[in-house]
Design an enzyme around this catalytic site. Structure first.
Site, PDB file in Angstrom:
ATOM      1  N   ASP A 351      -8.858 -27.412 -19.993  1.00  0.00           N
ATOM      2  CA  ASP A 351      -9.963 -26.441 -19.962  1.00  0.00           C
ATOM      3  C   ASP A 351     -10.732 -26.685 -21.085  1.00  0.00           C
ATOM      4  O   ASP A 351     -10.162 -26.586 -22.121  1.00  0.00           O
ATOM      5  CB  ASP A 351      -9.061 -25.235 -19.907  1.00  0.00           C
ATOM      6  CG  ASP A 351     -10.083 -23.972 -19.729  1.00  0.00           C
ATOM      7  OD1 ASP A 351     -10.831 -24.171 -19.089  1.00  0.00           O
ATOM      8  OD2 ASP A 351      -9.939 -22.929 -20.480  1.00  0.00           O
ATOM      9  N   ASP A 542      -5.708 -22.437 -22.446  1.00  0.00           N
ATOM     10  CA  ASP A 542      -5.505 -21.622 -23.527  1.00  0.00           C
ATOM     11  C   ASP A 542      -5.216 -20.340 -23.122  1.00  0.00           C
ATOM     12  O   ASP A 542      -4.768 -19.405 -23.794  1.00  0.00           O
ATOM     13  CB  ASP A 542      -6.735 -21.087 -24.491  1.00  0.00           C
ATOM     14  CG  ASP A 542      -7.788 -20.519 -24.107  1.00  0.00           C
ATOM     15  OD1 ASP A 542      -7.922 -20.733 -22.758  1.00  0.00           O
ATOM     16  OD2 ASP A 542      -8.768 -19.726 -24.560  1.00  0.00           O
ATOM     17  N   ASP A 546      -5.749 -18.826 -17.166  1.00  0.00           N
ATOM     18  CA  ASP A 546      -5.389 -20.370 -16.670  1.00  0.00           C
ATOM     19  C   ASP A 546      -3.999 -20.142 -16.160  1.00  0.00           C
ATOM     20  O   ASP A 546      -3.504 -21.287 -15.619  1.00  0.00           O
ATOM     21  CB  ASP A 546      -5.336 -21.309 -17.865  1.00  0.00           C
ATOM     22  CG  ASP A 546      -6.764 -21.596 -18.352  1.00  0.00           C
ATOM     23  OD1 ASP A 546      -7.811 -21.419 -17.582  1.00  0.00           O
ATOM     24  OD2 ASP A 546      -6.798 -21.634 -19.591  1.00  0.00           O
TER      25      ASP A 546
END
Length: 645
Positions: A351, A542, A546
């Protein structure tokens, strides 16, 4: 843990539940071993100096045999009752009972001392395993010292010392220099540096002041801090981490499940092979009476050698050690199976924001039209003075002395989704996006730099724009190159940002594959589609949003585990700080652990096969067989201990 291979795993279960009994248990075993050894020597002297009948000798040898072998016999019997007949205890019991009885056959030598010796040595092996398990527990319990025994809390104006579990959310804690922070919280007063080494493996202290969040498990270095607890002990970072690592052993790695499957097929095969070895050659030779004892002896030896304890013990221990070693470096792996997958990871998906980039905006370029750069920033910073948006923060950081220059700012109005207008020194300044510019009638134009563009108009005239971007972390590019060097074939970056920004970051990092403009569920879809490609697939995020992707990937890696709870829950590997270079380190540690486990498997099998061949040829003796088994176990355990470092 399913009922049928319940027994194979009593080792690991013990290591999860009985950890603290290990000390006393080891102690008891040692006493038993010494006592049995002394009695064995005594019995041997009796045999040589007194003329006793075979059955009397048996009684004398039974004493040390039962002292040292009782537990093993009990385990074997329990195994039979549970229908899990074939465990290493069963093999040992059959072999030694056989050795005790062989002397009663016509023309056979008695094998009493050997039988006792086999049991004795088997226990030495178990003792060693207990010791090693204790050691790897210790490496994990270094995490346990991150949990303070007491905490000082302010109640009715007095300082009281209580255990961290008794503190309620919202209470005020006092933390002096050198003390550990017991609960997650927010600094009410005081400023200090805190040492996060226990959690992150990082040696540089972090500075905190009023209003900053602090996490449990860190050591307060310099000033006295007063902290308001924001989470109860059970919810705090420390207790969650301890819990994670404690349970890491329960998720078996592929090589471990391979071993339990292997043992379920292997042991019956060995038992039947031993029976065949005892019965078939004497029958074929036609002299059953004379040759049977010799072949029975070889069959017993075959049983002792074939005991798989070196494998059953050393592989789980290796993984346990690997997990402990990684935790010291600020990498928490939630299970042996994830170490396994990490070692062979083929695809890594990142990400962008907060993982490869800092997740903090900074001003990158200022393009004025009507005034100079300083003035443009100055006006923008004043207008954004009270804004809570990260963009406002970036503008304020770029022009830090705005607070002291005494400009009058009034009539601040925020227009949602457009920007802010205000009066600065009598000028009507508008700071925002193109829609705001259209609203005040300013003729804006676009910028050639990729990034977030903030337009500024003064009294309806276009004054220029400011480009704001998320900065790439210092070690991101190095970390990706490192992973490529480790043979991770495919590196992909996912981001919700616009294509131009994504392309720019991808260019800086040397990633050739990226997917821009994704909403969170778009990320899940992208990962699902890539799961069709090369596996195992790791996703690194992080973790603020997510969690679904982390749990979908083969291995979810959460970074900066000091931050988001949801991520720690969903991830399989948690990196305690936000340095991407830790990912390569994690892969290296995992590979090393798997390599050590493999060495153990091949070494153990190799030695066994060699001694089995010798036994079948009649060269080996029971003593040799025992050494092969226990020696291999001890060496394999010592090798497993390397994984800790």
């Amino acid at each position: 843990m399913s009922h049928d291979h319940h027994h194979h795993h009593h080792h690991e279960e013990e290591c999860c539940e009985l950890g603290h009994h290990h000390e006393e248990e080891g102690h008891g075993t040692l006493v038993k071993i010494i006592l049995a050894a002394v009695l064995l020597a005594a019995a041997w002297l009796v045999e040589h100096f007194c003329d006793l009948a075979t059955w009397q000798l048996l009684l004398i040898y039974l004493v040390p045999y039962l002292i040292v072998g009782w537990d093993t016999l009990k385990e074997a019997a329990e195994g039979l009752v549970h229908g899990e007949a074939f465990n290493e205890h069963f093999l040992m019991s059959v072999a030694t009972l056989g050795a005790l009885c062989i002397g009663f056959l016509p023309g056979a030598e008695t094998q009493f001392p050997e039988a006792v010796f086999v049991m004795l040595f088997f226990q030495v092996g178990e003792l060693f395993e207990g010791y090693a398990e204790g050691k790897s527990r210790e490496s994990i319990s270094h995490l346990m010292n991150i949990r303070p025994e007491t905490a000082t809390v302010l109640r009715d104006g007095a300082e009281v010392s209580v255990s961290p579990e008794e503190i309620a959310v919202g209470e005020t804690l006092v933390i002096r220099p050198g003390e550990r922070i017991p609960l997650d919280g927010i600094v009410l007063e005081g400023a200090s540096g805190i040492d996060t080494k226990a959690l992150t493996g990082e040696s540089a202290p972090r500075d905190v002041a009023e209003g900053d969040e602090v996490i449990s498990g860190c050591v307060n270095l310099s000033g006295v801090l007063r902290i308001r607890a924001t989470k109860a002990y059970g919810e705090s970072t420390v207790s969650r981490i301890i819990e994670l690592v404690e349970h890491a052993g329960e998720r078996k790695s592929r090589s471990e499940t391979f071993i339990s499957r292997f043992a379920r097929i292997y042991t019956p095969v060995v038992v039947f092979a031993a029976l065949a070895l005892a019965v078939i050659p004497p029958l074929v030779s036609g002299h059953f009476g004379e040759t049977f004892p010799t072949w029975l002896y070889r069959a017993l030896m075959f049983l002792v050698v074939s005991c798989p304890c070196a494998l059953v013990i050393s592989v789980p221990l290796t993984f346990f050690g690997g997990i402990g070693g990684a935790s010291r470096r600020g990498i928490l792996v939630k299970g042996a199976n994830y170490l396994d997958a990490l070692a062979s990871v083929k695809t890594m998906v990142f990400d962008k924001t907060g993982t490869l980039t800092r997740g903090q905006f900074a001003v990158e370029a200022v393009h004025p039209e009507t005034c100079d750069e300083r003035q443009l920033l100055h006006l923008a910073a004043h207008v954004e003075h009270f804004s809570t948006h990260p963009i406002g923060a970036a503008l304020r950081d770029a022009f830090p002395d705005e607070a002291t220059d005494g400009c009058e700012v009034s009539e601040v109005t925020e227009i949602a989704g457009q920007g802010i207008t205000a009066l600065v020194e009598g000028m009507k300044v508008a700071v925002g996006n193109t829609r705001l510019m259209d609203g005040v009638g300013a003729a804006w134009h676009d910028c050639h730099c990729p990034g977030t563009i903030i337009h500024v108009a003064i009294d309806g005239l276009y004054a220029g724009h400011i480009v704001i971007n998320d900065k790439v972390k210092d070690d991101s590019a190095g970390a990706l190159a490192d992973l490529r060097g480790l043979g991770v074939r495919r590196l992909v970056m996912l981001t919700g940002d616009r294509k131009a920004i994504a392309a720019k970051v991808a260019g800086e990092l040397g990633i050739n594959e990226y997917r821009p403009e994704l909403l969170p569920d778009g990320k899940v879809a992208a990962v699902e589609e890539m799961l069709g490609g090369e596996r195992p697939l790791a996703f690194v995020g992080d973790g603020i949003n997510d969690a679904p992707v982390l749990s979908r990937a083969d291995i979810g890696i959460a970074m900066g585990g000091l931050g988001s709870d949801a991520a720690i829950e969903a991830a399989d590997v948690v990196l305690m700080d936000d340095k991407p270079s830790k990912i390569g380190l994690a892969v290296r540690l995992a590979r090393r652990t798997v390599r050590i486990a493999r060495e153990n498997v091949w070494f153990a099998i190799g030695v066994k096969v060699a001694v089995l061949v010798l036994a079948a040829l009649g060269v080996a003796t029971l003593w040799m067989a025992v050494f092969a088994d226990v020696g291999v176990t001890v060496i394999a355990v010592l090798n497993a201990m390397r994984a800790l470092r």
